[in-house]
Design a protein around this motif. Structure first.
Motif, PDB file in Angstrom:
ATOM      1  N   PHE A  26      -5.238  -3.358  -6.823  1.00  0.00           N
ATOM      2  CA  PHE A  26      -3.892  -3.742  -6.403  1.00  0.00           C
ATOM      3  C   PHE A  26      -2.978  -4.029  -7.598  1.00  0.00           C
ATOM      4  O   PHE A  26      -1.757  -4.007  -7.471  1.00  0.00           O
ATOM      5  CB  PHE A  26      -3.937  -5.003  -5.528  1.00  0.00           C
ATOM      6  CG  PHE A  26      -4.670  -4.830  -4.228  1.00  0.00           C
ATOM      7  CD1 PHE A  26      -4.994  -3.574  -3.743  1.00  0.00           C
ATOM      8  CD2 PHE A  26      -5.057  -5.942  -3.502  1.00  0.00           C
ATOM      9  CE1 PHE A  26      -5.679  -3.420  -2.545  1.00  0.00           C
ATOM     10  CE2 PHE A  26      -5.736  -5.804  -2.300  1.00  0.00           C
ATOM     11  CZ  PHE A  26      -6.049  -4.543  -1.820  1.00  0.00           C
ATOM     12  N   SER A  27      -3.579  -4.330  -8.750  1.00  0.00           N
ATOM     13  CA  SER A  27      -2.774  -4.639  -9.933  1.00  0.00           C
ATOM     14  C   SER A  27      -2.062  -3.401 -10.457  1.00  0.00           C
ATOM     15  O   SER A  27      -1.122  -3.513 -11.252  1.00  0.00           O
ATOM     16  CB  SER A  27      -3.661  -5.227 -11.038  1.00  0.00           C
ATOM     17  OG  SER A  27      -4.206  -6.464 -10.631  1.00  0.00           O
ATOM     18  N   HIS A  28      -2.530  -2.244 -10.038  1.00  0.00           N
ATOM     19  CA  HIS A  28      -1.943  -0.991 -10.539  1.00  0.00           C
ATOM     20  C   HIS A  28      -1.228  -0.190  -9.455  1.00  0.00           C
ATOM     21  O   HIS A  28      -0.371   0.630  -9.767  1.00  0.00           O
ATOM     22  CB  HIS A  28      -3.041  -0.129 -11.170  1.00  0.00           C
ATOM     23  CG  HIS A  28      -3.785  -0.823 -12.272  1.00  0.00           C
ATOM     24  ND1 HIS A  28      -3.230  -1.059 -13.512  1.00  0.00           N
ATOM     25  CD2 HIS A  28      -5.021  -1.381 -12.310  1.00  0.00           C
ATOM     26  CE1 HIS A  28      -4.102  -1.705 -14.275  1.00  0.00           C
ATOM     27  NE2 HIS A  28      -5.186  -1.915 -13.568  1.00  0.00           N
ATOM     28  N   ARG A  29      -1.580  -0.458  -8.204  1.00  0.00           N
ATOM     29  CA  ARG A  29      -0.949   0.251  -7.093  1.00  0.00           C
ATOM     30  C   ARG A  29      -0.794  -0.676  -5.901  1.00  0.00           C
ATOM     31  O   ARG A  29      -1.503  -1.669  -5.784  1.00  0.00           O
ATOM     32  CB  ARG A  29      -1.800   1.470  -6.688  1.00  0.00           C
ATOM     33  CG  ARG A  29      -1.776   2.588  -7.703  1.00  0.00           C
ATOM     34  CD  ARG A  29      -3.033   3.428  -7.641  1.00  0.00           C
ATOM     35  NE  ARG A  29      -3.274   3.948  -6.304  1.00  0.00           N
ATOM     36  CZ  ARG A  29      -4.504   4.224  -5.850  1.00  0.00           C
ATOM     37  NH1 ARG A  29      -5.574   4.005  -6.596  1.00  0.00           N
ATOM     38  NH2 ARG A  29      -4.661   4.719  -4.646  1.00  0.00           N
ATOM     39  N   SER A  30       0.130  -0.332  -5.026  1.00  0.00           N
ATOM     40  CA  SER A  30       0.330  -1.132  -3.822  1.00  0.00           C
ATOM     41  C   SER A  30      -0.930  -1.099  -2.958  1.00  0.00           C
ATOM     42  O   SER A  30      -1.605  -0.064  -2.876  1.00  0.00           O
ATOM     43  CB  SER A  30       1.506  -0.571  -3.022  1.00  0.00           C
ATOM     44  OG  SER A  30       1.548  -1.150  -1.733  1.00  0.00           O
ATOM     45  N   PRO A  31      -1.267  -2.212  -2.295  1.00  0.00           N
ATOM     46  CA  PRO A  31      -2.437  -2.228  -1.409  1.00  0.00           C
ATOM     47  C   PRO A  31      -2.407  -1.126  -0.354  1.00  0.00           C
ATOM     48  O   PRO A  31      -3.447  -0.630   0.062  1.00  0.00           O
ATOM     49  CB  PRO A  31      -2.371  -3.619  -0.773  1.00  0.00           C
ATOM     50  CG  PRO A  31      -1.686  -4.446  -1.807  1.00  0.00           C
ATOM     51  CD  PRO A  31      -0.653  -3.548  -2.419  1.00  0.00           C
ATOM     52  N   ASP A  32      -1.216  -0.750   0.084  1.00  0.00           N
ATOM     53  CA  ASP A  32      -1.115   0.324   1.073  1.00  0.00           C
ATOM     54  C   ASP A  32      -1.670   1.639   0.547  1.00  0.00           C
ATOM     55  O   ASP A  32      -2.094   2.506   1.322  1.00  0.00           O
ATOM     56  CB  ASP A  32       0.349   0.537   1.487  1.00  0.00           C
ATOM     57  CG  ASP A  32       0.844  -0.580   2.393  1.00  0.00           C
ATOM     58  OD1 ASP A  32       0.041  -1.075   3.193  1.00  0.00           O
ATOM     59  OD2 ASP A  32       2.018  -0.945   2.296  1.00  0.00           O
ATOM     60  N   GLU A  33      -1.654   1.802  -0.778  1.00  0.00           N
ATOM     61  CA  GLU A  33      -2.090   3.065  -1.379  1.00  0.00           C
ATOM     62  C   GLU A  33      -3.564   3.058  -1.764  1.00  0.00           C
ATOM     63  O   GLU A  33      -4.090   4.071  -2.217  1.00  0.00           O
ATOM     64  CB  GLU A  33      -1.237   3.353  -2.618  1.00  0.00           C
ATOM     65  CG  GLU A  33       0.262   3.465  -2.324  1.00  0.00           C
ATOM     66  CD  GLU A  33       1.087   3.556  -3.595  1.00  0.00           C
ATOM     67  OE1 GLU A  33       0.485   3.466  -4.688  1.00  0.00           O
ATOM     68  OE2 GLU A  33       2.314   3.716  -3.494  1.00  0.00           O
ATOM     69  N   VAL A  34      -4.213   1.922  -1.615  1.00  0.00           N
ATOM     70  CA  VAL A  34      -5.625   1.798  -1.996  1.00  0.00           C
ATOM     71  C   VAL A  34      -6.493   1.919  -0.749  1.00  0.00           C
ATOM     72  O   VAL A  34      -6.308   1.173   0.221  1.00  0.00           O
ATOM     73  CB  VAL A  34      -5.889   0.450  -2.702  1.00  0.00           C
ATOM     74  CG1 VAL A  34      -7.374   0.311  -3.040  1.00  0.00           C
ATOM     75  CG2 VAL A  34      -5.039   0.340  -3.962  1.00  0.00           C
ATOM     76  N   SER A  35      -7.434   2.834  -0.778  1.00  0.00           N
ATOM     77  CA  SER A  35      -8.293   3.054   0.389  1.00  0.00           C
ATOM     78  C   SER A  35      -9.608   2.287   0.263  1.00  0.00           C
ATOM     79  O   SER A  35     -10.018   1.888  -0.838  1.00  0.00           O
ATOM     80  CB  SER A  35      -8.594   4.543   0.544  1.00  0.00           C
ATOM     81  OG  SER A  35      -9.438   4.981  -0.514  1.00  0.00           O
ATOM     82  N   ILE A  36     -10.253   2.111   1.381  1.00  0.00           N
ATOM     83  CA  ILE A  36     -11.573   1.484   1.388  1.00  0.00           C
ATOM     84  C   ILE A  36     -12.555   2.331   0.586  1.00  0.00           C
ATOM     85  O   ILE A  36     -13.437   1.799  -0.107  1.00  0.00           O
ATOM     86  CB  ILE A  36     -12.075   1.293   2.831  1.00  0.00           C
ATOM     87  CG1 ILE A  36     -11.272   0.184   3.521  1.00  0.00           C
ATOM     88  CG2 ILE A  36     -13.561   0.936   2.849  1.00  0.00           C
ATOM     89  CD1 ILE A  36     -11.491  -1.206   2.949  1.00  0.00           C
ATOM     90  N   ASP A  37     -12.420   3.647   0.656  1.00  0.00           N
ATOM     91  CA  ASP A  37     -13.302   4.539  -0.106  1.00  0.00           C
ATOM     92  C   ASP A  37     -13.184   4.257  -1.606  1.00  0.00           C
ATOM     93  O   ASP A  37     -14.188   4.248  -2.322  1.00  0.00           O
ATOM     94  CB  ASP A  37     -12.959   6.007   0.173  1.00  0.00           C
ATOM     95  CG  ASP A  37     -13.410   6.445   1.559  1.00  0.00           C
ATOM     96  OD1 ASP A  37     -14.399   5.860   2.060  1.00  0.00           O
ATOM     97  OD2 ASP A  37     -12.782   7.342   2.127  1.00  0.00           O
TER      98      ASP A  37
END
Length: 251
Positions: A26-37
């Motif tokens: 999340f420090s580098h990208r919005s949580p919306d863009e981070v997947s569980i995978d």
């Protein structure tokens, strides 16, 4: 962050690892863009195992935001020694350290996370704001603030939050300047309120009594004095002439 080697962890240890991995992403990208995978891969475990520890994507987000909220609130804790201006400068330094290191995560936290309007994330945001508010009152040595003091402190906390969010969009203003400006903003808010309220005036006088001339509040005064235009010589002339003419009514 992948270790390449899987090892057995206890339940709590694994949960904390996943929260840490999520926060790093999340420090580098919005949580919306981070997947569980991606989180699973970074942690070196399978996607189903992530769901074994967290029932859903939102629950992992909320756990990560909880840790971020606690860390951010701790940035406002400062020993009550020395002039207030210097203390607020240190607080702003730590605050912007967090903002700088966790930009997208900070933005997600203050804007409600990936589920804007969620009662859980909104409660976390309110906790951070309240923690900052309580700490500033502690710096002022006030337990039961007046309505005007509460307005000043809460307005300043909100201003620091919105300033940081705007700054993240391009970082167009040097960070050090913003930190100093926010400390100046606190003094300005207090000064305006003091002009309307005797209790606030007393608090402001107490603050300024401990401030060195070369501190941040002294710096603000010096900057403002430069902006005030000097009265033109001719403006003072009539008063001087009038003072030199005897009052005919006294004769």
């Amino acid at each position: 962050m992948t270790t390449g080697v899987r090892r057995r962890m206890g339940v709590e240890e694994r949960k904390q690892q996943l929260i840490g991995v999520a926060l790093e992403l999340f420090s580098h990208r919005s949580p919306d863009e981070v997947s569980i995978d991606e989180i699973a891969a970074a942690a070196g475990i399978s996607r189903p195992l992530v769901y074994h520890y967290f029932p859903g994507k939102q629950s992992l987000y909320e756990a990560a935001l909880r840790r971020a909220a606690d860390e951010l609130a701790a940035r406002f804790v400062e020993p009550p020694q020395g002039p207030l201006g210097a203390r607020l400068m240190r607080v702003m330094g730590r605050f912007f350290d967090f903002v700088d290191d966790h930009g997208p995560g900070f933005a997600a936290l203050m804007r409600g996370g990936p589920a804007v309007g969620s009662s859980t994330t909104n409660a976390m945001i309110d906790e951070v704001r309240h923690a900052a508010y309580v700490q500033i009152l502690a710096h002022l040595g006030v337990e039961k603030p007046s309505a005007r003091l509460e307005l000043v402190v809460r307005s300043w906390v909100s201003l620091a939050e919105s300033t940081a969010l705007i700054w993240l969009d391009g970082r167009r203003v040097p960070r050090a300047e913003l930190e100093l400006q926010l400390v100046h903003d606190f003094a300005a808010l207090a000064a305006v309120s003091a002009a309307y309220d005797p209790e606030m005036a007393e608090i402001l006088v107490g603050i300024l009594a401990d401030e060195p001339a070369d501190g941040p509040f002294g710096d603000l005064v010096a900057r403002l004095v430069v902006l005030v235009p000097a009265a033109p010589p001719e403006a003072a002339a009539p008063d001087a002439a009038a003072a030199s003419v005897p009052d005919q009514r006294l004769r």
